[in-house]
Design a protein around this motif. Sequence first.
Motif, PDB file in Angstrom:
ATOM      1  N   GLY A 107       0.770  -1.234   0.000  1.00  0.00           N
ATOM      2  CA  GLY A 107       0.000   0.000   0.000  1.00  0.00           C
ATOM      3  C   GLY A 107       0.801   1.282   0.000  1.00  0.00           C
ATOM      4  N   VAL A 108       2.099   1.219  -0.358  1.00  0.00           N
ATOM      5  CA  VAL A 108       2.890   2.454  -0.446  1.00  0.00           C
ATOM      6  C   VAL A 108       2.342   3.305  -1.583  1.00  0.00           C
ATOM      7  CG1 VAL A 108       5.182   3.410  -0.911  1.00  0.00           C
ATOM      8  CG2 VAL A 108       4.951   1.358   0.508  1.00  0.00           C
ATOM      9  N   PRO A 109       2.062   4.578  -1.353  1.00  0.00           N
ATOM     10  CA  PRO A 109       1.408   5.401  -2.381  1.00  0.00           C
ATOM     11  C   PRO A 109       2.251   5.673  -3.622  1.00  0.00           C
ATOM     12  CG  PRO A 109       1.168   6.387  -0.195  1.00  0.00           C
ATOM     13  CD  PRO A 109       2.160   5.284  -0.056  1.00  0.00           C
ATOM     14  N   THR A 141       5.779   5.400 -10.051  1.00  0.00           N
ATOM     15  CA  THR A 141       5.164   6.719 -10.141  1.00  0.00           C
ATOM     16  C   THR A 141       6.017   7.657 -10.989  1.00  0.00           C
ATOM     17  OG1 THR A 141       4.396   6.353  -7.861  1.00  0.00           O
ATOM     18  CG2 THR A 141       4.148   8.577  -8.774  1.00  0.00           C
ATOM     19  N   ARG A 142       7.331   7.646 -10.731  1.00  0.00           N
ATOM     20  CA  ARG A 142       8.288   8.442 -11.476  1.00  0.00           C
ATOM     21  C   ARG A 142       9.566   7.619 -11.629  1.00  0.00           C
ATOM     22  NH1 ARG A 142       4.494  11.308 -11.635  1.00  0.00           N
ATOM     23  NH2 ARG A 142       4.269  13.558 -11.262  1.00  0.00           N
ATOM     24  N   VAL A 143      10.378   8.017 -12.626  1.00  0.00           N
ATOM     25  CA  VAL A 143      11.700   7.426 -12.810  1.00  0.00           C
ATOM     26  C   VAL A 143      12.701   8.559 -12.970  1.00  0.00           C
ATOM     27  CG1 VAL A 143      13.146   5.855 -14.137  1.00  0.00           C
ATOM     28  CG2 VAL A 143      10.682   5.442 -13.985  1.00  0.00           C
ATOM     29  N   ILE A 144      13.698   8.594 -12.098  1.00  0.00           N
ATOM     30  CA  ILE A 144      14.770   9.574 -12.207  1.00  0.00           C
ATOM     31  C   ILE A 144      15.889   8.944 -13.032  1.00  0.00           C
ATOM     32  CG2 ILE A 144      16.538  10.870 -10.964  1.00  0.00           C
ATOM     33  CD1 ILE A 144      14.616  10.929  -8.559  1.00  0.00           C
ATOM     34  N   ALA A 145      16.209   9.548 -14.168  1.00  0.00           N
ATOM     35  CA  ALA A 145      17.354   9.133 -14.986  1.00  0.00           C
ATOM     36  C   ALA A 145      18.506  10.084 -14.694  1.00  0.00           C
ATOM     37  CB  ALA A 145      17.001   9.162 -16.472  1.00  0.00           C
ATOM     38  N   VAL A 146      19.700   9.530 -14.457  1.00  0.00           N
ATOM     39  CA  VAL A 146      20.813  10.383 -14.016  1.00  0.00           C
ATOM     40  C   VAL A 146      21.505  11.105 -15.167  1.00  0.00           C
ATOM     41  CG1 VAL A 146      21.212   8.945 -11.986  1.00  0.00           C
ATOM     42  CG2 VAL A 146      22.505   8.505 -14.094  1.00  0.00           C
ATOM     43  N   SER A 147      21.115  10.809 -16.404  1.00  0.00           N
ATOM     44  CA  SER A 147      21.697  11.494 -17.558  1.00  0.00           C
ATOM     45  C   SER A 147      20.706  11.452 -18.705  1.00  0.00           C
ATOM     46  CB  SER A 147      23.010  10.828 -17.980  1.00  0.00           C
ATOM     47  OG  SER A 147      22.777   9.501 -18.436  1.00  0.00           O
ATOM     48  N   TYR A 368      10.422  13.798  -5.586  1.00  0.00           N
ATOM     49  CA  TYR A 368       9.764  13.132  -4.456  1.00  0.00           C
ATOM     50  C   TYR A 368       8.494  13.878  -4.051  1.00  0.00           C
ATOM     51  CZ  TYR A 368      14.296  10.770  -3.738  1.00  0.00           C
ATOM     52  OH  TYR A 368      15.440  10.038  -3.891  1.00  0.00           O
ATOM     53  N   ARG A 369       8.588  15.197  -4.022  1.00  0.00           N
ATOM     54  CA  ARG A 369       7.461  16.035  -3.622  1.00  0.00           C
ATOM     55  C   ARG A 369       6.291  15.841  -4.593  1.00  0.00           C
ATOM     56  NH1 ARG A 369      10.088  20.719  -4.073  1.00  0.00           N
ATOM     57  NH2 ARG A 369      11.238  20.317  -2.124  1.00  0.00           N
ATOM     58  N   SER A 370       6.598  15.838  -5.876  1.00  0.00           N
ATOM     59  CA  SER A 370       5.565  15.668  -6.893  1.00  0.00           C
ATOM     60  C   SER A 370       4.935  14.284  -6.815  1.00  0.00           C
ATOM     61  CB  SER A 370       6.172  15.888  -8.281  1.00  0.00           C
ATOM     62  OG  SER A 370       5.275  15.552  -9.302  1.00  0.00           O
ATOM     63  N   ALA A 373       2.715  14.106  -3.671  1.00  0.00           N
ATOM     64  CA  ALA A 373       1.515  14.907  -3.813  1.00  0.00           C
ATOM     65  C   ALA A 373       0.526  14.256  -4.781  1.00  0.00           C
ATOM     66  CB  ALA A 373       1.875  16.313  -4.301  1.00  0.00           C
ATOM     67  N   GLY A 374       1.050  13.714  -5.875  1.00  0.00           N
ATOM     68  CA  GLY A 374       0.186  13.047  -6.832  1.00  0.00           C
ATOM     69  C   GLY A 374      -0.507  11.838  -6.239  1.00  0.00           C
ATOM     70  N   ALA A 375       0.257  11.089  -5.412  1.00  0.00           N
ATOM     71  CA  ALA A 375      -0.325   9.910  -4.787  1.00  0.00           C
ATOM     72  C   ALA A 375      -1.403  10.303  -3.798  1.00  0.00           C
ATOM     73  CB  ALA A 375       0.782   9.116  -4.082  1.00  0.00           C
TER      74      ALA A 375
END
Length: 377
Positions: A107-109, A141-147, A368-370, A373-375
Motif C-alpha cells: 500500500g505504499v502510495p 510513479t516516477r523514474v529519475i534518470a541520471v543522464s 519526491y514532492r511531486s 503529492a500526486g499519490a
Amino acid sequence: MRPIRLLFVLTSPVRGGVEEVVLGLCRRLDPAEFRLALAAPPPLLAALGPELAGAPVAVAGIAADGWHRPREVARLAAFIRRLRPDVVNPHLFRSVAVAAPLARALGVPAVVETYHGREAWRRGPLRGSFLPDRALATLLTRVIAVSEAARDFLVRVKRYPAAKVVVVPNGRDLATFRPGHHRDAVRKELGLDAHTPLVGVVGRLEPQKGHADLLAAWPTVRRAFPDARLLVVGEGGLRPALEAQARALGVADSVVFAGFRADVPRLLDALDVLALPSHWEGMPLTAIEAAAMARPVVATAVDGTPEVVVDGVTGLLVPPGAPAALARALCAVLGDPALARRLGEAGRRRALERFDLAAHVAATAAVYRSAAAGARR
C-alpha cells in the motif's frame, strides 16, 4: 503538513557511485520536509556508517536483492510496514524488482526508481527483452534518470513511458574540492616527487569499470614515461585478478592498489590525469570529482560520460575496450602540460556550473514532492 516519509532501498554490499548519490541525499535533504530511512546490506551500512552518523536516517541491514532470498524480502516487508513510507526509492534493477512490487502490495502510495544507466549483464532472450522492466514500469510513479543518455535508453530501448521519466544529473559537494591544497602531501605519502607522472583510476574493481583495459594499456604508457605510476583506488571482486594481470605484464612495480579510500578529493589532487575506462556509465561521479579538482580526464565515450567529459575541451574520449587508444590518449595528456592544464581548468568551470550537489538535491526533492503529492491526490 507532515514530513514526507521516504525509504531508500539499495542491494549492493559495495560502496560505489550509486551509494554516494544516496549518501548525499541522506545528508542534504531537508529533515523538516523529509523523514528518511535506508534499507541496505550490512556491509554497505558499515562502510557508510561514519558519514551517516550525523544524519537523521533510520537504517536497517537488509539484503533483499531478489525473490530467491525470502527471509530478506520478509525483513524488507516488515521494515516497510513499520515505516509506512509515502515514497519508496529503489536504485538499480535488483532493488526495483523486489522493492517496487513489495511496496505496492503493502500500500505504499508512490514508488520512484532511480536509474543509473544500462546494465550490460542484461543479455539473453528474457533479460535482453526488458519485458520484466516494462512490467515493473507499470508500478512506478516516477523514474529519475541520471543522464540524458540514461533517459534515452529507458524510453527508446526499455520502452518506459516518457512522461514518467525525468532527468536529474548527479552532483557532488564541490565545496570540498579545492585544487592545489593536497598535491604535495599526498605525493609524499605515496613516495613520489612533484614530477613523477601519476595516472589514477577510481571505482569499484568490477568488470564494468574496465580496469583490465587500463592495465593492458599501461605498458605502452610506461615505455613513453618510464617513471610513471598508476594509482588504483577502489575495492572489489576483481582485485586478485588485476594484481595478477599487473604482474604478468611486468608493470606491478608501477601500480599501486590503494583499496577503498574515503579521501578521494585529496588523491585526485595528486594526479596528473584521471582515467575512466568504463564499459558503461550512467553519470560518472569520478569524472565530476576529477573535473572539480581541475584534473583532465581520459575516458571511454559511453552512455552519460560525454555529458561530463567534453572531448578536446575538458578531457579526451576513446572507444570502450580499446587499450591502444586509451594509451595514446593518456600519453598525449602526460606529454603536454599545457594541454593538461587547459583541459583541467575547463573541466572545473563546467563542473561548478553543472554538477553541484545542491542543485541535484533540490531537483531530486522536487521529484519526491511531486510523486507524494500526486499519490495523495
